[in-house]
Design a protein around this motif. Sequence first.
Motif, PDB file in Angstrom:
ATOM      1  N   UNK A 287       0.847  -1.190   0.000  1.00 56.15           N
ATOM      2  CA  UNK A 287       0.000   0.000   0.000  1.00 56.15           C
ATOM      3  C   UNK A 287       0.883   1.241   0.000  1.00 56.15           C
ATOM      4  N   UNK A 288       0.522   2.196  -0.842  1.00 52.59           N
ATOM      5  CA  UNK A 288       1.225   3.471  -0.922  1.00 52.59           C
ATOM      6  C   UNK A 288       0.212   4.585  -0.683  1.00 52.59           C
ATOM      7  N   UNK A 289       0.342   5.258   0.460  1.00 53.13           N
ATOM      8  CA  UNK A 289      -0.512   6.401   0.780  1.00 53.13           C
ATOM      9  C   UNK A 289       0.170   7.665   0.282  1.00 53.13           C
ATOM     10  N   UNK A 290      -0.563   8.488  -0.465  1.00 52.77           N
ATOM     11  CA  UNK A 290       0.012   9.679  -1.076  1.00 52.77           C
ATOM     12  C   UNK A 290      -0.776  10.918  -0.669  1.00 52.77           C
ATOM     13  N   UNK A 291      -0.092  12.052  -0.454  1.00 54.94           N
ATOM     14  CA  UNK A 291      -0.814  13.290  -0.138  1.00 54.94           C
ATOM     15  C   UNK A 291      -1.748  13.682  -1.276  1.00 54.94           C
ATOM     16  N   UNK A 292      -2.886  14.256  -0.916  1.00 55.52           N
ATOM     17  CA  UNK A 292      -3.843  14.670  -1.935  1.00 55.52           C
ATOM     18  C   UNK A 292      -3.276  15.711  -2.887  1.00 55.52           C
ATOM     19  N   UNK A 293      -2.372  16.553  -2.394  1.00 51.31           N
ATOM     20  CA  UNK A 293      -1.760  17.568  -3.238  1.00 51.31           C
ATOM     21  C   UNK A 293      -0.933  16.938  -4.353  1.00 51.31           C
ATOM     22  N   UNK A 294      -0.285  15.800  -4.057  1.00 48.40           N
ATOM     23  CA  UNK A 294       0.519  15.135  -5.080  1.00 48.40           C
ATOM     24  C   UNK A 294      -0.361  14.448  -6.116  1.00 48.40           C
ATOM     25  N   UNK A 295      -1.499  13.927  -5.664  1.00 47.47           N
ATOM     26  CA  UNK A 295      -2.393  13.224  -6.595  1.00 47.47           C
ATOM     27  C   UNK A 295      -3.130  14.208  -7.493  1.00 47.47           C
TER      28      UNK A 295
END
Length: 342
Positions: free
Chosen positions: A71-79
């Motif tokens: 699992x890779x959690x990413x900041x919403x700003x990056x997505x």
Amino acid sequence: MKLTPVGVDIAKQVFQVHWVDPQTGEVVSRQIRRATFLSHFANRAPCLIGMEACGGSQHWARHLEQMGHQVKLMPGQAVKAFVSGNKSDVADARAIWTAVQQSGVRSVTVKTESQQAVLALHRMRQQLIRFRTMQINGLRGLLTEYGEVMAVGRAALNRAMADVLARLEARLPTMLVDTLREQWQRLDVLDEQIARIERLSHFSDWMKEERACLQLADIPGVGLLTATAAVATMGDPKAFHSGREFAAWLGLVPRQTGTGGRIRLHGISKRGDVYLRTLLIHGARSVLARAKEPGPWIEQLGRRRPHNVVIVALANKMARTIWALLAHGRTYEKGYVSTRAA
């Protein structure tokens, strides 16, 4: 083994899932109900699942990792940079699927339930402090409308409040004065609630159980709250390549703008975790206020830069020290000088 990338857009009841079938090349985009989300991935081959780091993402990430998925959690700003067209669940899931395959997108460490429990206590303490500040400011604003202005600070408010209410009793309705007195007394309730969280044995017990917290206890300016918040917030120290990267993630570095090869430095960026950055800055301020011999580095910096800049620089150094101790499994040594590896 190559993992199949899957993008998941989390919601309250309906999750949007996006992936490309590695066998047929079919683009799959479907909705999955919350109750059947885990069962959908239970029998699937290990996947690389991307999700935005939002409410509930840590919970789902822990369960998916237990099933063998990565699992890779990413900041919403990056997505957000990968969203094309109008915003929708389908577009968000597709953007997450694209972002999870990019090597340059930073991920958020998946935390344990114990780490999240400690962070929850910190967040509730922070919220109560905010409520107390709002209560004090509200009382000052109301009393200013009747010509009663008090000195700055909580102590000055407590000293003057009794006399102020006594003077207002002769001019204002009794119900209003009694309500103001109740709001003033409510500050003591908030003080007790904050102190109860700070006195909780959970902090000290978790600090004794976590070797990482004990490693930070000897750093000047790092106490029980800062040590537990740093370990729980950071998660895995290996997620950061260096102490400089960790300090930048906390926002303890200058914000910079550049064009044409010319770079300008501004004030601190104030990115990352506001709560942990505040604790580190307050810890640095206490070190400078109480240290009889601050050291040659701080003395030289103090001659060249303003006092607040020195405080932030010391907080930056404390953040780097925290990362170095946790990443390398060392204990704090006063006067330690790092050397470049051969």
